[in-house]
Design a protein around this motif. Structure first.
Motif, PDB file in Angstrom:
ATOM      1  N   GLU A 111       2.459   1.915   5.433  1.00 40.58           N
ATOM      2  CA  GLU A 111       2.838   1.799   5.737  1.00 40.58           C
ATOM      3  C   GLU A 111       3.461   0.674   6.900  1.00 40.58           C
ATOM      4  OE1 GLU A 111       3.421  -2.707   6.077  1.00 40.58           O
ATOM      5  OE2 GLU A 111       4.737  -2.158   4.850  1.00 40.58           O
ATOM      6  N   LEU A 112       3.059   0.352   8.064  1.00 44.11           N
ATOM      7  CA  LEU A 112       3.851   0.479   8.993  1.00 44.11           C
ATOM      8  C   LEU A 112       4.106  -0.717   9.536  1.00 44.11           C
ATOM      9  CD1 LEU A 112       0.596   2.172  10.854  1.00 44.11           C
ATOM     10  CD2 LEU A 112       3.201   3.448  10.747  1.00 44.11           C
ATOM     11  N   LEU A 113       4.503  -1.941   8.954  1.00 46.49           N
ATOM     12  CA  LEU A 113       6.234  -2.401   9.586  1.00 46.49           C
ATOM     13  C   LEU A 113       7.420  -1.773   8.874  1.00 46.49           C
ATOM     14  CD1 LEU A 113       4.892  -5.158  11.072  1.00 46.49           C
ATOM     15  CD2 LEU A 113       5.264  -6.825   8.440  1.00 46.49           C
ATOM     16  N   THR A 114       7.088  -0.994   7.438  1.00 47.57           N
ATOM     17  CA  THR A 114       8.236  -1.170   6.772  1.00 47.57           C
ATOM     18  C   THR A 114       8.506   0.282   7.166  1.00 47.57           C
ATOM     19  OG1 THR A 114       7.075  -0.492   4.843  1.00 47.57           O
ATOM     20  CG2 THR A 114       8.485  -2.661   5.498  1.00 47.57           C
ATOM     21  N   GLY A 115       7.406   1.491   7.880  1.00 46.81           N
ATOM     22  CA  GLY A 115       7.211   3.271   7.596  1.00 46.81           C
ATOM     23  C   GLY A 115       7.228   3.279   7.231  1.00 46.81           C
ATOM     24  N   SER A 116       6.170   2.842   5.951  1.00 46.61           N
ATOM     25  CA  SER A 116       6.445   3.556   4.361  1.00 46.61           C
ATOM     26  C   SER A 116       5.578   4.451   4.702  1.00 46.61           C
ATOM     27  CB  SER A 116       7.554   2.889   3.824  1.00 46.61           C
ATOM     28  OG  SER A 116       5.575   2.298   2.644  1.00 46.61           O
ATOM     29  N   PHE A 117       5.701   5.875   3.676  1.00 43.05           N
ATOM     30  CA  PHE A 117       4.402   6.369   3.952  1.00 43.05           C
ATOM     31  C   PHE A 117       4.499   6.653   1.828  1.00 43.05           C
ATOM     32  CE2 PHE A 117       2.363   8.471   7.732  1.00 43.05           C
ATOM     33  CZ  PHE A 117       2.887   7.420   8.459  1.00 43.05           C
ATOM     34  N   LEU A 118       2.969   6.897   1.599  1.00 44.61           N
ATOM     35  CA  LEU A 118       3.139   6.962   0.264  1.00 44.61           C
ATOM     36  C   LEU A 118       1.316   7.794   0.066  1.00 44.61           C
ATOM     37  CD1 LEU A 118       3.982   7.020  -2.447  1.00 44.61           C
ATOM     38  CD2 LEU A 118       2.590   4.641  -2.788  1.00 44.61           C
ATOM     39  N   ARG A 119       2.188   9.485  -0.894  1.00 43.85           N
ATOM     40  CA  ARG A 119       0.911  10.806  -0.988  1.00 43.85           C
ATOM     41  C   ARG A 119       0.688  10.255  -3.089  1.00 43.85           C
ATOM     42  NH1 ARG A 119       0.206  16.274   0.872  1.00 43.85           N
ATOM     43  NH2 ARG A 119      -1.956  16.600  -0.245  1.00 43.85           N
ATOM     44  N   VAL A 120      -0.263   9.387  -2.726  1.00 42.91           N
ATOM     45  CA  VAL A 120      -1.174   9.385  -4.014  1.00 42.91           C
ATOM     46  C   VAL A 120      -2.327   9.985  -4.303  1.00 42.91           C
ATOM     47  CG1 VAL A 120      -1.728   7.264  -5.825  1.00 42.91           C
ATOM     48  CG2 VAL A 120      -0.535   6.963  -3.418  1.00 42.91           C
ATOM     49  N   ALA A 121      -1.625  11.033  -5.735  1.00 42.11           N
ATOM     50  CA  ALA A 121      -2.261  11.856  -6.743  1.00 42.11           C
ATOM     51  C   ALA A 121      -3.930  11.551  -7.201  1.00 42.11           C
ATOM     52  CB  ALA A 121      -2.121  12.423  -7.274  1.00 42.11           C
ATOM     53  N   THR A 122      -4.887  11.832  -6.511  1.00 42.75           N
ATOM     54  CA  THR A 122      -6.108  11.282  -6.973  1.00 42.75           C
ATOM     55  C   THR A 122      -7.071  12.559  -7.766  1.00 42.75           C
ATOM     56  OG1 THR A 122      -8.197  10.095  -6.023  1.00 42.75           O
ATOM     57  CG2 THR A 122      -7.539  11.378  -5.083  1.00 42.75           C
ATOM     58  N   ARG A 123      -7.845  12.633  -8.617  1.00 39.88           N
ATOM     59  CA  ARG A 123      -8.535  13.175  -9.034  1.00 39.88           C
ATOM     60  C   ARG A 123     -10.370  13.190  -9.469  1.00 39.88           C
ATOM     61  NH1 ARG A 123      -7.139  14.252 -15.184  1.00 39.88           N
ATOM     62  NH2 ARG A 123      -5.518  14.797 -14.578  1.00 39.88           N
ATOM     63  N   ARG A 124     -11.045  14.450 -10.003  1.00 37.13           N
ATOM     64  CA  ARG A 124     -12.823  14.146  -9.248  1.00 37.13           C
ATOM     65  C   ARG A 124     -12.538  13.479 -10.746  1.00 37.13           C
ATOM     66  NH1 ARG A 124     -16.656  18.556  -8.076  1.00 37.13           N
ATOM     67  NH2 ARG A 124     -18.146  16.685  -8.277  1.00 37.13           N
ATOM     68  N   ARG A 125     -13.720  12.776 -10.677  1.00 41.13           N
ATOM     69  CA  ARG A 125     -14.417  11.752 -11.962  1.00 41.13           C
ATOM     70  C   ARG A 125     -15.962  12.080 -12.364  1.00 41.13           C
ATOM     71  NH1 ARG A 125     -16.390   6.978 -11.877  1.00 41.13           N
ATOM     72  NH2 ARG A 125     -16.052   6.676  -9.727  1.00 41.13           N
ATOM     73  N   ASP A 126     -15.923  12.861 -13.603  1.00 43.99           N
ATOM     74  CA  ASP A 126     -17.349  13.376 -13.946  1.00 43.99           C
ATOM     75  C   ASP A 126     -18.145  12.800 -13.406  1.00 43.99           C
ATOM     76  OD1 ASP A 126     -15.857  16.181 -14.427  1.00 43.99           O
ATOM     77  OD2 ASP A 126     -15.665  15.340 -16.805  1.00 43.99           O
ATOM     78  N   ASP A 127     -17.611  11.461 -14.075  1.00 40.04           N
ATOM     79  CA  ASP A 127     -19.297  10.423 -13.885  1.00 40.04           C
ATOM     80  C   ASP A 127     -19.686   9.909 -12.882  1.00 40.04           C
ATOM     81  OD1 ASP A 127     -17.043   8.807 -13.812  1.00 40.04           O
ATOM     82  OD2 ASP A 127     -17.548   7.600 -15.337  1.00 40.04           O
TER      83      ASP A 127
END
Lengths: 280, 68
Positions: A258-274
């Motif tokens: 989000e480059l107006l406030t300069g925030s970087f957020l690393r969001v974890a995700t994972r594989r879905r079997d379906d």
């Protein structure tokens, strides 16, 4: 040119892409020695000098083949950085011509090129930037019908497209062929980047199951050039990490910026079997 | 016999680039003898090598580096 003639050329270009033959065929590749030449040492010295980078990493980049989908706001920095960094073979796919309204954010294109094919214009500039690398333009819009043919033969795809339909088509083609993928998107001053190794890390559809119903395209919503520059630069960096085997890529995770406030957020995700694209 | 590298004709950062790439080809414990130009490189090459964790010994313009 009349629209029917333009249509004719477009179908010819699409047919060419389906056969995965680039519009301009570069010279025959020469055998790559397993060391860098003095010119290569000089050209890449500022990355070779880094602790995380050495001759092995540079040679992996030189032996790699990357397809960049879209020669626009994201594709401009991605293509320029990857060509500059020494990725040996770069394909660049874009069916559009340069428009005046592109130029504030698509720095591979110039005002004098309005009406010229973006794929060809970009390829010409990349070749000037680094004649050591091979650049192949594909003047065609990637869609579900030709995605797999375009992706085949490339180690890694950098998706710099501007629609969800294209993004899902690229993701599905990468899951089919096993090509690694760096996804990216930007609207306004907000963007995301995600790296994908199909079969071992979450794919784009695992993380984003369906396209948002009200998603604006950048043509509707607008975008600030430097915001696209940041996202494209992050994509190029991810591609380099994956290709060279440098740890820390955004696998099983996406980065939200989000480059107006300069925030970087690393969001974890994972594989879905379906997952319909990469599920077992 | 230790490998040798002559970087006297080079300037920074190519002095360290060539040294670093040559070291990458050696096994741990092997020695590289670097003939270094006087001046900036004679400060920077030993310092960079130490920062990378190698053992370094300087005699005049000869820099001996044992790969970590």
């Amino acid at each position: 040119m009349s629209s029917s003639r333009r249509g004719l050329f477009r179908s010819a270009a699409q047919a060419a892409a389906r056969a995965a033959i680039p519009d301009a065929v570069p010279g025959e590749p020469t055998a790559s020695p397993d060391t860098l030449s003095p010119d290569e040492l000089e050209r890449y010295s500022r990355q070779l000098v880094l602790e995380q980078w050495g001759e092995a990493e540079q040679l992996r980049l030189r032996d790699a083949s990357v397809l960049i989908v879209g020669a626009g706001a994201l594709g401009s920095p991605v293509a320029a950085y990857l060509a500059g960094a020494g990725v040996g073979r770069i394909g660049i796919v874009d069916g559009d011509d340069v428009e005046l309204s592109n130029l504030h954010r698509q720095h591979l294109h110039h005002t004098s090129e309005i009406g010229v094919s973006k794929a060809h214009g970009a390829a010409a500039k990349l070749q000037l930037l680094n004649p050591e690398v091979m650049v192949e333009p594909y003047q065609v819009r990637l869609d579900a019908g030709n995605a797999e043919g375009l992706v085949l033969g490339h180690d890694l795809i950098v998706d710099c497209s501007d629609t969800f339909a294209t993004r899902y088509a690229v993701n599905a083609a990468c899951c089919q062929t096993g090509a690694w993928l760096v996804e990216g998107g930007v609207v306004g001053v907000t963007g995301m980047v995600m790296s994908i190794r199909p079969g071992s890390s979450a794919c784009y559809r695992c993380a984003f199951e369906a396209e948002p119903a009200d998603a604006p395209t950048c043509a509707e919503a607008g975008v600030l050039g430097p915001a696209a520059g940041v996202v494209g630069s992050l994509q190029a960096l991810e591609a380099m990490k994956l290709l060279a085997g440098v740890p820390g890529a955004l696998l099983d995770a996406f980065l939200q910026v989000e480059l107006l406030t300069g925030s970087f957020l690393r969001v974890a995700t994972r594989r879905r079997d379906d997952c319909p694209d990469c599920g077992d | 016999m230790a490998a040798t590298l002559d970087i006297t004709g080079l300037t920074c950062p190519m002095t360290w680039v060539r040294t670093k790439l040559t070291l990458e080809k050696l096994a741990a414990g092997e020695e590289l003898v670097v003939l270094c130009p006087e001046g900036e490189a004679l400060d920077n090459v030993p310092r960079s090598a130490r920062e990378a964790g190698h053992e370094v010994d300087v005699e005049g313009a000869v820099v001996r580096i044992v790969r970590r």
